[in-house]
Design an enzyme around this catalytic site. Sequence first.
Site, PDB file in Angstrom:
ATOM      1  N   GLU A  27      46.755  13.962  63.716  1.00  0.00           N
ATOM      2  CA  GLU A  27      46.343  12.912  64.390  1.00  0.00           C
ATOM      3  C   GLU A  27      44.808  13.374  64.994  1.00  0.00           C
ATOM      4  OE1 GLU A  27      46.848   9.668  65.172  1.00  0.00           O
ATOM      5  OE2 GLU A  27      45.097   9.702  66.732  1.00  0.00           O
ATOM      6  N   GLN A  28      43.693  12.100  64.914  1.00  0.00           N
ATOM      7  CA  GLN A  28      42.490  12.509  65.518  1.00  0.00           C
ATOM      8  C   GLN A  28      42.624  12.650  67.018  1.00  0.00           C
ATOM      9  OE1 GLN A  28      39.872   9.355  64.378  1.00  0.00           O
ATOM     10  NE2 GLN A  28      40.944   7.928  65.341  1.00  0.00           N
ATOM     11  N   ARG A  47      53.417  -1.853  72.458  1.00  0.00           N
ATOM     12  CA  ARG A  47      53.187  -0.820  71.376  1.00  0.00           C
ATOM     13  C   ARG A  47      53.491   0.859  72.139  1.00  0.00           C
ATOM     14  NH1 ARG A  47      49.028   2.422  69.634  1.00  0.00           N
ATOM     15  NH2 ARG A  47      48.736   2.842  67.318  1.00  0.00           N
ATOM     16  N   TYR A  86      54.313 -13.631  75.143  1.00  0.00           N
ATOM     17  CA  TYR A  86      55.751 -12.949  75.082  1.00  0.00           C
ATOM     18  C   TYR A  86      56.050 -12.099  76.159  1.00  0.00           C
ATOM     19  CZ  TYR A  86      54.239  -9.801  71.244  1.00  0.00           C
ATOM     20  OH  TYR A  86      53.516  -9.112  70.591  1.00  0.00           O
ATOM     21  N   ASP A 138      48.234  -0.242  57.797  1.00  0.00           N
ATOM     22  CA  ASP A 138      46.735  -0.780  57.943  1.00  0.00           C
ATOM     23  C   ASP A 138      45.941  -0.177  56.965  1.00  0.00           C
ATOM     24  OD1 ASP A 138      47.819  -2.443  59.921  1.00  0.00           O
ATOM     25  OD2 ASP A 138      46.648  -1.954  61.441  1.00  0.00           O
TER      26      ASP A 138
HETATM   27  C1  LIG Z   1      44.571   2.171  69.815  1.00  0.00           C
HETATM   28  C2  LIG Z   1      45.481   1.047  69.121  1.00  0.00           C
HETATM   29  C3  LIG Z   1      45.944  -0.123  69.790  1.00  0.00           C
HETATM   30  C4  LIG Z   1      46.698  -1.165  69.093  1.00  0.00           C
HETATM   31  N1  LIG Z   1      46.893  -2.259  69.808  1.00  0.00           N
HETATM   32  C5  LIG Z   1      47.713  -3.296  68.943  1.00  0.00           C
HETATM   33  C6  LIG Z   1      48.224  -4.219  69.766  1.00  0.00           C
HETATM   34  O1  LIG Z   1      47.806  -4.261  71.138  1.00  0.00           O
HETATM   35  N2  LIG Z   1      48.667  -5.307  69.284  1.00  0.00           N
HETATM   36  C7  LIG Z   1      48.998  -5.311  67.851  1.00  0.00           C
HETATM   37  O2  LIG Z   1      49.666  -6.133  67.349  1.00  0.00           O
HETATM   38  N3  LIG Z   1      48.605  -4.176  67.220  1.00  0.00           N
HETATM   39  C8  LIG Z   1      47.899  -3.073  67.924  1.00  0.00           C
HETATM   40  N4  LIG Z   1      47.309  -2.083  67.040  1.00  0.00           N
HETATM   41  C9  LIG Z   1      47.531  -2.158  65.662  1.00  0.00           C
HETATM   42  C10 LIG Z   1      48.880  -1.988  65.294  1.00  0.00           C
HETATM   43  O3  LIG Z   1      49.422  -0.749  65.643  1.00  0.00           O
HETATM   44  C11 LIG Z   1      48.780  -1.615  63.816  1.00  0.00           C
HETATM   45  O4  LIG Z   1      48.273  -2.781  63.195  1.00  0.00           O
HETATM   46  C12 LIG Z   1      50.256  -1.428  63.162  1.00  0.00           C
HETATM   47  O5  LIG Z   1      51.131  -0.912  63.866  1.00  0.00           O
HETATM   48  C13 LIG Z   1      50.122  -0.600  61.738  1.00  0.00           C
HETATM   49  O6  LIG Z   1      50.200   0.592  61.940  1.00  0.00           O
HETATM   50  P1  LIG Z   1      49.614   1.837  61.371  1.00  0.00           P
HETATM   51  O7  LIG Z   1      50.375   2.996  61.630  1.00  0.00           O
HETATM   52  O8  LIG Z   1      49.218   1.427  59.973  1.00  0.00           O
HETATM   53  O9  LIG Z   1      48.120   1.865  62.231  1.00  0.00           O
HETATM   54  P2  LIG Z   1      47.485   2.471  63.658  1.00  0.00           P
HETATM   55  O10 LIG Z   1      48.454   2.000  64.455  1.00  0.00           O
HETATM   56  O11 LIG Z   1      46.186   1.893  63.859  1.00  0.00           O
HETATM   57  O12 LIG Z   1      47.435   3.906  63.464  1.00  0.00           O
HETATM   58  C14 LIG Z   1      46.733   4.643  62.943  1.00  0.00           C
HETATM   59  C15 LIG Z   1      46.316   6.100  63.582  1.00  0.00           C
HETATM   60  O13 LIG Z   1      45.675   6.876  62.824  1.00  0.00           O
HETATM   61  C16 LIG Z   1      44.653   7.678  63.599  1.00  0.00           C
HETATM   62  N5  LIG Z   1      43.332   7.803  62.811  1.00  0.00           N
HETATM   63  C17 LIG Z   1      42.669   7.197  62.432  1.00  0.00           C
HETATM   64  N6  LIG Z   1      41.707   7.843  61.993  1.00  0.00           N
HETATM   65  C18 LIG Z   1      41.958   9.346  61.493  1.00  0.00           C
HETATM   66  C19 LIG Z   1      41.525  10.272  60.887  1.00  0.00           C
HETATM   67  N7  LIG Z   1      40.436  10.045  60.322  1.00  0.00           N
HETATM   68  N8  LIG Z   1      42.246  11.338  61.075  1.00  0.00           N
HETATM   69  C20 LIG Z   1      43.414  11.422  62.023  1.00  0.00           C
HETATM   70  N9  LIG Z   1      43.982  10.426  62.477  1.00  0.00           N
HETATM   71  C21 LIG Z   1      43.219   9.285  62.439  1.00  0.00           C
HETATM   72  C22 LIG Z   1      44.788   6.650  64.702  1.00  0.00           C
HETATM   73  O14 LIG Z   1      43.988   7.580  65.787  1.00  0.00           O
HETATM   74  C23 LIG Z   1      45.958   5.964  65.061  1.00  0.00           C
HETATM   75  O15 LIG Z   1      46.668   6.651  65.822  1.00  0.00           O
HETATM   76  C24 LIG Z   1      46.861  -0.929  67.709  1.00  0.00           C
HETATM   77  C25 LIG Z   1      46.342   0.032  67.149  1.00  0.00           C
HETATM   78  C26 LIG Z   1      45.534   1.065  67.648  1.00  0.00           C
HETATM   79  C27 LIG Z   1      45.367   2.336  66.878  1.00  0.00           C
END
Ligand SMILES: Cc1cc2nc3c(=O)[nH]c(=O)nc-3n(C[C@H](O)[C@H](O)[C@H](O)COP(=O)(O)OP(=O)(O)OC[C@H]3O[C@@H](n4cnc5c(N)ncnc54)[C@H](O)[C@@H]3O)c2cc1C
Length: 390
Positions: free
Chosen positions: A30-31, A104, A212, A292
């Site tokens: 994780e970054q 979250r 909600y 995502d």
């Molecule tokens: C800070 C934050 C706040 C959010 N708030 C909301 C919200 O309020 N409501 C909502 O609906 N959705 C929110 N989301 C989005 C939601 O969490 C995601 O759309 C969903 O959960 C999909 O999750 P994911 O694991 O694909 O991505 P994410 O939950 O976005 O996680 C991606 C992770 O990868 C890490 N990362 C990114 N680039 C790198 C890299 N180069 N090297 C190492 N690590 C890296 C990020 O720091 C993050 O921890 C938020 C996302 C983040 C990051």
Amino acid sequence: MRIAIIGAGMGGLTAALALQRLGFEPRVYEQADELIEVGAGLTLSPNATCVFRHLGLEERLREVSVEPSHSAVRHYQTGEWLVSRERGPSVEAEYGAPYLQCHRADLHDALLDSVETNDPDCVVLGRRFVSLEQDGGPANIHFADGSSTEVDVVIGADGVRSEVRGSLFTQEAPIFTGHVAWRGLVPVDGLPEEVTPDSGISIGPMRLFTRYYVRRRELINVVAFARMSGWEIESWSEHADMEELLTVFEGWNSEVRMLLEAMPPELCFKWALFVREPMENWTVGRATLLGDAAHPMLPFLGMGAATAIEDGLVIARCLKQPGDVEAALANYQAARLPRTNFIMQESTKRVAQLQGDKPETYDRAGERNEESLGLFEYDAGTVPLQAAAG
Ligand SMILES: Cc1cc2nc3c(=O)[nH]c(=O)nc-3n(C[C@H](O)[C@H](O)[C@H](O)COP(=O)(O)OP(=O)(O)OC[C@H]3O[C@@H](n4cnc5c(N)ncnc54)[C@H](O)[C@@H]3O)c2cc1C
């Protein structure tokens, strides 16, 4: 098998937990140097909560979530109820898993605790992925601090601006949708009136207001959407201008006004909504994408987190099957891509219904929402994993 997951978000941590349950020892890079409380509310429909049931996390999740009894759609000016839908136990009776709404950060904490209880060294903080190379054998991944590691599988779960995706494919520029959103949290204590039912939206031309309860009903999560041009910052931490928000929702019903007026400015953020075209392939050799990073979607079906969570369990199941890594990743993609591309497309279409010119004509029969589309019925723990064609 040495498995590297890039990103400790919802998808990355769910994948890590699922892999641990199946006997693997993944590493999550994780970054961020520290995992602090960020974000606001997330909806976890039965297709997401059933994953946590498979992973033994359901009880913990229930403790920090709210199970709404109903969700309803209101007219933006009059506040009249246009549609009311039963949630609560009836959802669980129909789909076999509950419909929950949570902060979250609470879900993130629950996942992180479980993953670290299984393996205290699983999550490595302060490691920003920058590139990878592979030529048929193991992959080498490189981090911004100059370190590298050799692994057998790379799962890019690094969110909407994925650098893993950028290193595997030519990145197309994200497209601004013309929508901006504000999200914030309103403390329930001190609100002049009770807000009912637990989960509701108000719909009007070019605007949408959703709210909600989260965190044991101590907070109300609010997300307000509007079509606007000239502001295009895609960030989770950009503070909002409250006066602008109140102006955009001028003339809306009293519940909307009450919640916006009660929202502490330090808990309100603004972000621009972008789309990326659905991909036809997420995988190159021993590296693939999840959440995502693979399928960023608009939030109008509330499926962003749910689909990342589904991915996490399915990829773990695929890696557990007999066969090589390439075959496992091909099976994962074959199992997931049609569903997530469909949800991406439907999430984009849904906005037309929610922000139409005549909200008074909105009715249940014409609704094309996450439930009527059949999305709740999916169970990532039992969905068949067929060998990918070719
Ligand atoms: C800070 C934050 C706040 C959010 N708030 C909301 C919200 O309020 N409501 C909502 O609906 N959705 C929110 N989301 C989005 C939601 O969490 C995601 O759309 C969903 O959960 C999909 O999750 P994911 O694991 O694909 O991505 P994410 O939950 O976005 O996680 C991606 C992770 O990868 C890490 N990362 C990114 N680039 C790198 C890299 N180069 N090297 C190492 N690590 C890296 C990020 O720091 C993050 O921890 C938020 C996302 C983040 C990051």
